[in-house]
Motif scaffolding. Sequence first.
Motif, PDB file in Angstrom:
ATOM      1  N   VAL A   7      24.169  52.286  48.129  1.00 30.87           N
ATOM      2  CA  VAL A   7      22.806  52.732  47.710  1.00 30.87           C
ATOM      3  C   VAL A   7      22.601  53.188  46.248  1.00 30.87           C
ATOM      4  O   VAL A   7      23.567  54.067  45.822  1.00 30.87           O
ATOM      5  CB  VAL A   7      22.231  53.926  48.696  1.00 30.87           C
ATOM      6  CG1 VAL A   7      20.852  54.224  48.192  1.00 30.87           C
ATOM      7  CG2 VAL A   7      22.268  53.429  50.320  1.00 30.87           C
ATOM      8  N   ASN A   9      19.911  52.423  42.362  1.00 28.80           N
ATOM      9  CA  ASN A   9      18.518  52.758  42.052  1.00 28.80           C
ATOM     10  C   ASN A   9      17.392  51.847  42.434  1.00 28.80           C
ATOM     11  O   ASN A   9      16.349  52.008  42.049  1.00 28.80           O
ATOM     12  CB  ASN A   9      18.721  52.767  40.483  1.00 28.80           C
ATOM     13  CG  ASN A   9      19.649  53.805  40.332  1.00 28.80           C
ATOM     14  OD1 ASN A   9      19.667  54.999  40.508  1.00 28.80           O
ATOM     15  ND2 ASN A   9      20.531  53.692  39.176  1.00 28.80           N
ATOM     16  N   GLY A  11      14.737  49.913  45.211  1.00 28.82           N
ATOM     17  CA  GLY A  11      14.032  50.437  46.050  1.00 28.82           C
ATOM     18  C   GLY A  11      14.564  50.477  47.350  1.00 28.82           C
ATOM     19  O   GLY A  11      15.525  49.647  47.755  1.00 28.82           O
ATOM     20  N   VAL A  12      14.220  51.624  48.350  1.00 26.07           N
ATOM     21  CA  VAL A  12      14.743  51.753  49.440  1.00 26.07           C
ATOM     22  C   VAL A  12      15.033  50.599  50.516  1.00 26.07           C
ATOM     23  O   VAL A  12      15.793  50.329  51.039  1.00 26.07           O
ATOM     24  CB  VAL A  12      14.096  53.001  50.391  1.00 26.07           C
ATOM     25  CG1 VAL A  12      14.643  53.203  51.668  1.00 26.07           C
ATOM     26  CG2 VAL A  12      13.985  54.175  49.374  1.00 26.07           C
ATOM     27  N   TYR A  15      17.930  48.297  50.556  1.00 23.03           N
ATOM     28  CA  TYR A  15      19.156  48.875  51.210  1.00 23.03           C
ATOM     29  C   TYR A  15      19.001  48.850  52.691  1.00 23.03           C
ATOM     30  O   TYR A  15      19.774  48.588  53.809  1.00 23.03           O
ATOM     31  CB  TYR A  15      19.660  50.317  50.777  1.00 23.03           C
ATOM     32  CG  TYR A  15      19.716  50.087  49.223  1.00 23.03           C
ATOM     33  CD1 TYR A  15      20.679  49.467  48.575  1.00 23.03           C
ATOM     34  CD2 TYR A  15      18.770  50.714  48.267  1.00 23.03           C
ATOM     35  CE1 TYR A  15      20.897  49.559  47.212  1.00 23.03           C
ATOM     36  CE2 TYR A  15      18.809  50.688  47.083  1.00 23.03           C
ATOM     37  CZ  TYR A  15      19.811  50.218  46.532  1.00 23.03           C
ATOM     38  OH  TYR A  15      20.139  50.146  45.202  1.00 23.03           O
ATOM     39  N   ALA A  39      21.372  59.293  43.798  1.00 21.21           N
ATOM     40  CA  ALA A  39      21.001  58.326  44.986  1.00 21.21           C
ATOM     41  C   ALA A  39      21.264  58.732  46.198  1.00 21.21           C
ATOM     42  O   ALA A  39      20.890  58.000  47.164  1.00 21.21           O
ATOM     43  CB  ALA A  39      21.983  57.087  44.594  1.00 21.21           C
ATOM     44  N   SER A  41      19.826  61.137  47.811  1.00 23.02           N
ATOM     45  CA  SER A  41      18.542  61.525  48.625  1.00 23.02           C
ATOM     46  C   SER A  41      17.974  60.040  49.292  1.00 23.02           C
ATOM     47  O   SER A  41      17.675  59.766  50.031  1.00 23.02           O
ATOM     48  CB  SER A  41      17.298  61.672  47.648  1.00 23.02           C
ATOM     49  OG  SER A  41      17.937  62.747  46.870  1.00 23.02           O
ATOM     50  N   ARG A  42      18.314  58.803  48.496  1.00 23.24           N
ATOM     51  CA  ARG A  42      17.880  57.607  48.922  1.00 23.24           C
ATOM     52  C   ARG A  42      18.561  57.003  50.042  1.00 23.24           C
ATOM     53  O   ARG A  42      18.064  56.471  50.998  1.00 23.24           O
ATOM     54  CB  ARG A  42      17.924  56.474  47.654  1.00 23.24           C
ATOM     55  CG  ARG A  42      17.138  55.107  47.927  1.00 23.24           C
ATOM     56  CD  ARG A  42      16.908  54.263  46.761  1.00 23.24           C
ATOM     57  NE  ARG A  42      16.051  54.962  45.657  1.00 23.24           N
ATOM     58  CZ  ARG A  42      16.522  55.329  44.531  1.00 23.24           C
ATOM     59  NH1 ARG A  42      17.501  55.135  44.159  1.00 23.24           N
ATOM     60  NH2 ARG A  42      15.739  56.026  43.732  1.00 23.24           N
ATOM     61  N   ASP A  45      16.993  58.210  53.002  1.00 30.03           N
ATOM     62  CA  ASP A  45      15.783  57.852  53.026  1.00 30.03           C
ATOM     63  C   ASP A  45      16.253  56.416  54.075  1.00 30.03           C
ATOM     64  O   ASP A  45      15.467  56.065  54.896  1.00 30.03           O
ATOM     65  CB  ASP A  45      15.038  57.324  52.137  1.00 30.03           C
ATOM     66  CG  ASP A  45      14.579  58.660  51.208  1.00 30.03           C
ATOM     67  OD1 ASP A  45      14.472  59.567  51.732  1.00 30.03           O
ATOM     68  OD2 ASP A  45      14.017  58.389  50.135  1.00 30.03           O
ATOM     69  N   VAL A  46      17.407  55.560  53.601  1.00 35.74           N
ATOM     70  CA  VAL A  46      17.596  54.529  54.104  1.00 35.74           C
ATOM     71  C   VAL A  46      18.191  54.825  55.675  1.00 35.74           C
ATOM     72  O   VAL A  46      17.541  54.087  56.487  1.00 35.74           O
ATOM     73  CB  VAL A  46      18.884  53.797  53.448  1.00 35.74           C
ATOM     74  CG1 VAL A  46      19.619  52.789  54.227  1.00 35.74           C
ATOM     75  CG2 VAL A  46      18.451  53.340  51.944  1.00 35.74           C
TER      76      VAL A  46
ATOM     77  N   LYS B  38      14.111  64.334  46.888  1.00 38.38           N
ATOM     78  CA  LYS B  38      14.898  64.216  45.740  1.00 38.38           C
ATOM     79  C   LYS B  38      15.804  65.382  45.463  1.00 38.38           C
ATOM     80  O   LYS B  38      16.865  65.398  45.063  1.00 38.38           O
ATOM     81  CB  LYS B  38      14.174  63.964  44.492  1.00 38.38           C
ATOM     82  CG  LYS B  38      13.441  62.595  44.197  1.00 38.38           C
ATOM     83  CD  LYS B  38      12.916  62.629  42.920  1.00 38.38           C
ATOM     84  CE  LYS B  38      11.791  61.599  42.980  1.00 38.38           C
ATOM     85  NZ  LYS B  38      12.253  60.350  42.864  1.00 38.38           N
TER      86      LYS B  38
END
Lengths: 89, 89
Positions: A7, A9, A11-12, A15, A39, A41-42, A45-46, B38
Amino acid sequence: MDNIVYVGNKGVMNYVLAVITQFNSENAQEVIVKARGKAISRAVDVEEMVTKRFMPEVKIKEINLGTDHIQGEDGKSINVSTIEIILFK
Amino acid sequence: MDNIVYVGNKGVMNYVLAVITQFNSENAQEVIVKARGKAISRAVDVEEMVTKRFMPEVKIKEINLGTDHIQGEDGKSINVSTIEIILFK
């Protein structure tokens, strides 16, 4: 063969789709979501979108946190946190 | 009593010190590091600095990922990922 989704930069959804593709098209039993630094945090999210919305049959097997030591341009070593979320179905 | 450190937008060391204080001054056996959105990346930084640098005797007991549903000003519900890192010594 390892099924790893790194993962970064983008968009979520990029991924999320990559993880779903690994599970479906390549019939993987496990997919590892990896990220470092901001990344991370993302990556969470994924994982949340995959397991709560798109593939509720997918669960978290293991979460590993760590630190990567990166050599900067000036020769100094920088520490960056990492996450590895192992998903399975 | 729960010993919770909420990680937000301040510098990492603020939260590292908060965790160390909970373990030392208040003699907590467990400290829970929480963050969402974040700030999740920063929560991992806090955990890594505490366990790898300042208090190597502290270990991770459990990591929980989740989603908070926040009511936006326009009444729309927004999903925000969360992390909860349970540390123990």
